[in-house]
Motif scaffolding. Sequence first.
Motif, short mmCIF file in Angstrom:
data_model
loop_
_atom_site.label_atom_id
_atom_site.label_comp_id
_atom_site.label_asym_id
_atom_site.label_seq_id
_atom_site.Cartn_x
_atom_site.Cartn_y
_atom_site.Cartn_z
N VAL A 126 -35.49 28.48 -38.58
CA VAL A 126 -34.10 28.88 -38.78
C VAL A 126 -33.57 28.19 -40.04
CG1 VAL A 126 -33.59 29.28 -36.35
CG2 VAL A 126 -33.26 27.01 -37.30
N ASP A 127 -32.55 28.78 -40.61
CA ASP A 127 -31.92 28.23 -41.81
C ASP A 127 -31.11 26.98 -41.44
OD1 ASP A 127 -30.63 27.70 -44.15
OD2 ASP A 127 -29.87 29.72 -44.46
N VAL A 128 -31.41 25.85 -42.08
CA VAL A 128 -30.69 24.61 -41.79
C VAL A 128 -29.87 24.13 -42.98
CG1 VAL A 128 -32.38 23.85 -40.06
CG2 VAL A 128 -32.70 23.21 -42.46
N THR A 129 -29.70 24.99 -43.98
CA THR A 129 -29.00 24.56 -45.19
C THR A 129 -27.54 24.18 -44.93
OG1 THR A 129 -28.54 26.89 -45.69
CG2 THR A 129 -30.47 25.88 -46.75
N THR A 130 -26.95 24.74 -43.88
CA THR A 130 -25.54 24.43 -43.58
C THR A 130 -25.40 23.38 -42.48
OG1 THR A 130 -25.41 26.26 -41.99
CG2 THR A 130 -24.83 26.75 -44.28
N LEU A 131 -26.51 22.86 -41.99
CA LEU A 131 -26.47 21.87 -40.92
C LEU A 131 -26.63 20.46 -41.48
CD1 LEU A 131 -28.70 23.68 -38.25
CD2 LEU A 131 -26.25 23.89 -38.66
N ALA A 132 -26.47 19.46 -40.63
CA ALA A 132 -26.64 18.06 -41.03
C ALA A 132 -28.06 17.61 -40.67
CB ALA A 132 -25.62 17.18 -40.33
N VAL A 133 -28.78 17.10 -41.67
CA VAL A 133 -30.15 16.63 -41.48
C VAL A 133 -30.19 15.13 -41.77
CG1 VAL A 133 -32.55 16.82 -42.24
CG2 VAL A 133 -31.10 18.86 -42.13
N GLU A 134 -30.86 14.38 -40.90
CA GLU A 134 -30.91 12.93 -41.08
C GLU A 134 -32.28 12.38 -40.71
OE1 GLU A 134 -27.56 9.73 -40.33
OE2 GLU A 134 -28.62 10.11 -38.46
N TRP A 135 -32.76 11.43 -41.53
CA TRP A 135 -33.98 10.68 -41.25
C TRP A 135 -33.59 9.22 -41.05
CZ3 TRP A 135 -39.19 11.98 -40.83
CH2 TRP A 135 -39.51 13.34 -41.07
N THR A 136 -34.09 8.61 -39.97
CA THR A 136 -33.80 7.21 -39.70
C THR A 136 -35.07 6.48 -39.26
OG1 THR A 136 -33.21 7.74 -37.41
CG2 THR A 136 -31.42 7.64 -39.02
N THR A 137 -35.03 5.15 -39.33
CA THR A 137 -36.14 4.34 -38.84
C THR A 137 -35.92 4.03 -37.36
OG1 THR A 137 -35.03 2.26 -39.41
CG2 THR A 137 -36.41 3.27 -41.11
N ARG A 138 -36.90 3.35 -36.76
CA ARG A 138 -36.80 3.03 -35.34
C ARG A 138 -35.55 2.19 -35.05
NH1 ARG A 138 -40.74 2.70 -31.39
NH2 ARG A 138 -42.40 2.88 -32.95
N VAL A 154 -32.69 6.49 -43.65
CA VAL A 154 -33.69 6.69 -44.69
C VAL A 154 -33.20 7.77 -45.66
CG1 VAL A 154 -36.08 7.34 -45.17
CG2 VAL A 154 -35.52 6.03 -43.11
N HIS A 155 -32.67 8.86 -45.10
CA HIS A 155 -32.15 9.96 -45.93
C HIS A 155 -31.15 10.75 -45.09
CE1 HIS A 155 -32.65 12.57 -49.53
NE2 HIS A 155 -32.10 13.45 -48.72
N LYS A 156 -30.05 11.17 -45.71
CA LYS A 156 -29.04 11.95 -45.01
C LYS A 156 -28.62 13.14 -45.87
CE LYS A 156 -24.71 11.53 -42.40
NZ LYS A 156 -25.33 11.89 -41.12
N TYR A 157 -28.51 14.30 -45.21
CA TYR A 157 -28.10 15.53 -45.88
C TYR A 157 -26.98 16.16 -45.06
CZ TYR A 157 -28.43 20.52 -47.25
OH TYR A 157 -28.16 21.80 -47.67
N LYS A 158 -25.85 16.42 -45.69
CA LYS A 158 -24.74 17.09 -45.01
C LYS A 158 -23.88 17.80 -46.04
CE LYS A 158 -21.45 13.22 -44.92
NZ LYS A 158 -20.58 12.39 -44.07
N SER A 159 -23.14 18.79 -45.56
CA SER A 159 -22.28 19.59 -46.45
C SER A 159 -23.07 20.16 -47.62
CB SER A 159 -21.10 18.76 -46.96
OG SER A 159 -20.34 18.24 -45.87
N TYR A 197 -40.46 7.02 -37.68
CA TYR A 197 -39.31 7.68 -38.30
C TYR A 197 -38.83 8.81 -37.40
CZ TYR A 197 -40.46 5.21 -42.63
OH TYR A 197 -40.71 4.23 -43.57
N THR A 198 -37.51 9.02 -37.37
CA THR A 198 -36.91 10.10 -36.59
C THR A 198 -36.24 11.10 -37.51
OG1 THR A 198 -36.50 8.66 -34.68
CG2 THR A 198 -35.21 10.69 -34.81
N CYS A 199 -36.62 12.37 -37.37
CA CYS A 199 -35.94 13.44 -38.12
C CYS A 199 -35.03 14.18 -37.14
CB CYS A 199 -36.94 14.39 -38.76
SG CYS A 199 -38.11 15.17 -37.63
N SER A 200 -33.82 14.46 -37.54
CA SER A 200 -32.85 15.08 -36.63
C SER A 200 -32.00 16.12 -37.36
CB SER A 200 -31.95 14.02 -36.00
OG SER A 200 -31.20 13.34 -36.99
N VAL A 201 -31.54 17.10 -36.59
CA VAL A 201 -30.63 18.13 -37.10
C VAL A 201 -29.44 18.18 -36.16
CG1 VAL A 201 -30.32 20.58 -37.57
CG2 VAL A 201 -32.49 19.47 -38.14
#
Length: 316
Positions: free
Chosen positions: A169-181, A186-191, A234-238
């Motif tokens: 699915v298209d996640v370009t308009t969602l919030a994506v985040e990578w974090t450590t334990r 680590v990286h955050k994508y939003k807006s 690492y945890t990837c989340s949407v």
Amino acid sequence: MGLIIIYEALMYLLVLLFNCAVAQVSGSSDLICSTKALSVWPGDDVILPCRLQPPLSAESMRVEWSRPDLEPGFIHVHQDGRFLYELQNPHYNYRTSLFVDQLPNGNVSLKLSRVTQSDAGTYRCSLPSVQQEASVQLSVGSEVIGSDQPVQAVVGDDVILPCHMEPLVDVTTLAVEWTTRNGAVVHKYKSQKDDTDIQNDQFKGRTSLFHDEMHKGNISLKLTNVTLTDAGNYTCSVRKRLQKKKDNVELFVDSIDKKGRDVNSKTTALTAGLTVPAVVILIAGVVAGLIWWKRQRKYRQNVTKCRKQISPLWDK
């Protein structure tokens, strides 16, 4: 005169009732459902909007919701003021309902609770008594999928931590985040852009997403110039509204650099390099000592020989 007035009133009432009945039978109201496909995430509740327009009471009508691709196909059937549960497909047991109090207003929308992936499809609403029918398309959002196998990396390498949405699915308009334990960002994508304000200093300037593939559900992370301290979980989340989907990726980092030398052995090698001069000096000292000892031995031998030659003459 009074009888005539009463007669005319009765005739007017009969005509009015007849016109209402004709309108109901002929279906002068149209059944209007959502023409836009609805998209929800697994576990959500969703309303499949459908109503008679202009408003016409559906309280006495048989209301049928069904899916043509299923057997049995009925999702929810309401007739004579009650829900006909015996006709319902078992997959939807205890998950469907109508807004019964709004049936007089022509609202025949269906509420579907605890949506699953298998609920995706075309839903048909039918009102047989007025020969009206319309459809609603429902799609169900996918899950975040990380990696079952750990990712192997070498110090100094660039590495990709795989993560994607399934189904895509298209996640370009969602919030994506990578974090450590431990929760470090680590990286955050939003807006629709990267947000580096809260990124952990350890990862600044070393992370990126594949923006041109996010419409395909790709949320993999690229981590450059890997270090030993990058190893870990690492945890990837949407995130969509208040819902968050996530999964994990494990990163192992080997202590062998790109030249094939053990990073931990560099200190030892350096130490060994520093002791070479000392070894040379030691060897030179030993050689010099041996030469001196041999010369001293030869000198003593010559002295002893001379004494033996002189001794007889000294005795005379």
